[in-house]
Motif scaffolding. Sequence first.
Motif, PDB file in Angstrom:
ATOM      1  N   LEU A 193       0.825  -1.204   0.000  1.00 22.68           N
ATOM      2  CA  LEU A 193       0.000   0.000   0.000  1.00 22.68           C
ATOM      3  C   LEU A 193       0.862   1.257   0.000  1.00 22.68           C
ATOM      4  O   LEU A 193       0.535   2.262  -0.637  1.00 22.68           O
ATOM      5  N   PHE A 194       1.989   1.210   0.699  1.00 19.93           N
ATOM      6  CA  PHE A 194       2.928   2.335   0.710  1.00 19.93           C
ATOM      7  C   PHE A 194       3.487   2.590  -0.687  1.00 19.93           C
ATOM      8  O   PHE A 194       3.575   3.733  -1.145  1.00 19.93           O
ATOM      9  N   LEU A 195       3.856   1.531  -1.404  1.00 19.80           N
ATOM     10  CA  LEU A 195       4.406   1.675  -2.754  1.00 19.80           C
ATOM     11  C   LEU A 195       3.370   2.256  -3.724  1.00 19.80           C
ATOM     12  O   LEU A 195       3.696   3.085  -4.584  1.00 19.80           O
ATOM     13  N   VAL A 196       2.110   1.847  -3.567  1.00 21.93           N
ATOM     14  CA  VAL A 196       1.039   2.406  -4.402  1.00 21.93           C
ATOM     15  C   VAL A 196       0.887   3.905  -4.144  1.00 21.93           C
ATOM     16  O   VAL A 196       0.750   4.707  -5.076  1.00 21.93           O
ATOM     17  N   GLN A 197       0.947   4.300  -2.876  1.00 21.91           N
ATOM     18  CA  GLN A 197       0.809   5.717  -2.532  1.00 21.91           C
ATOM     19  C   GLN A 197       1.941   6.548  -3.145  1.00 21.91           C
ATOM     20  O   GLN A 197       1.727   7.658  -3.638  1.00 21.91           O
TER      21      GLN A 197
END
Length: 513
Positions: A193-197
């Motif tokens: 989820l961090f990488l998507v953000q």
Amino acid sequence: MPQINKSRIAKNTAALYFRMLLMLLIVFYTTRVVLNVLGETDYGTYQLVAGVVTMFSFLSATMATASQRFFAVELGVENHTKLKQIFSINVLIFIIIAIVIFALTETLGLWYLKTKAVIPADRMNAAAWVLHFAILTFVVSIITTPYLAIITAREKLQVYAYLGILEVALKLAILFVLIYLPGDKLKLYAVLLFLVQILISAAYIAYSTLKFPECKLKYYWNSAMFKEVLGFAGWNITGSLATVARSQGITLLLNLFFGVLINAARGVAVQVYSALSQFSLSFFTAVRPQIMKSYSVDPEDKSGEMMKLVFQSSKFCYYLVLILSIPVLIETQAILSIWLKNTVPDYTVIFTRLIIINAIIESLANPFVAALHATGKIKMYQIVTSSIILLTLPVSYLFLKLGFPPQSAMYSLVVLTAIAQLSRIYFMKSMLKMNVLNYFKHVMLPISGVTLLTFILPVFFYYSCSASFWRIVGVAAITVVSSAGIVYYVGLTKSERGALKMFVLSKFRSKKE
């Protein structure tokens, strides 16, 4: 005063609805997959830990509202020099906010997690991991906020819609990756989820920098402007804090009394609430800049255009949420069973129904909030409405302490949301001279009639048929068809029906040509 650009509102609304329809389907599906992949305990743990971080979002939410307000006002009077200066000041403020939130969540958040949260001992390490990456994800989103605000103020909402679709599509993709990756699923979910953000934030920043001259950053400092923005945000912070504290506070209270399994039930209900309320927000996002720009050009609103737009947008926001809510309210149990493949946590049905009712009431608030924010004088308004909203927590705690069931917190939420909306009516009258009688005549009376009439046929069909997937489809179809006619003939004025007819005919002719 320039006329409201209804064509632009319609185009932006269409783009945002397309975004929301896809997001609704993806969010519903991903919630089921996440619940199945992580399990009830890890899903509840993620909802709790992410809530600890989100509790601090009132800081960025407050500044985002302030940014949109100042950007829209300067665009309304076409002061591009000041717009560039305000944008630079806002970016600096958001960097400061990101540093503050990082420090607070890494200290207070970790302290709460280790000393107060009710989490199984063998999942505490994973919960701490989730906390750290949730903080990083949130910090990145904060730094992106002024770029989102300028896109909204400039009404380039197609870009917002497309990148929103990309974001939820990527979140769906990581779930399929998650199934096959080895290791702790909860930890991996937080990292992905961090990488998507990171990716989505980079896209927003790149687009804004390339398209808008004010986004080409150059250091600028003006203490008076800095104080002006913070002064508005300072009072608005009470409203954002109250809303976030209410939502996350209920999550923490339920965890305190009932553990993480009840958080799984609330987490599912909140997903439904978010999906439904986003449809109303999609329309409102297209309208909000025009409300603020119209106020900046004519603060006295001598032509009545702003108030007319506030009334109309209040009705349309309400109708959108109502029509989508009716099938879910009637078929809650069946929809949840199909959606979650019979993995429905206890209390999910009652939580979902009550939070949907809350969303229906809240849909009336956004146009009022935009109009009141446009004045810039929000001190007493924020003090009063925030106090009412925050009452949800002590009232909920009292009921739970006395041994009432978990849903008592949700009943408190609904009642106090309704009272808060009544307070907004008072401030619209005192600050913007709104005619309360006209509001009840042109908004509350039509939506009351529509609400009563739209339930009749779907409820009759529900009790006439045995439970099945096709009954759900039938209830939804009857709701959409019947409500379209009821809204058109009961919920709209003659002039609104004429404007809607002309808009549809113009679109039909343009496609034909």
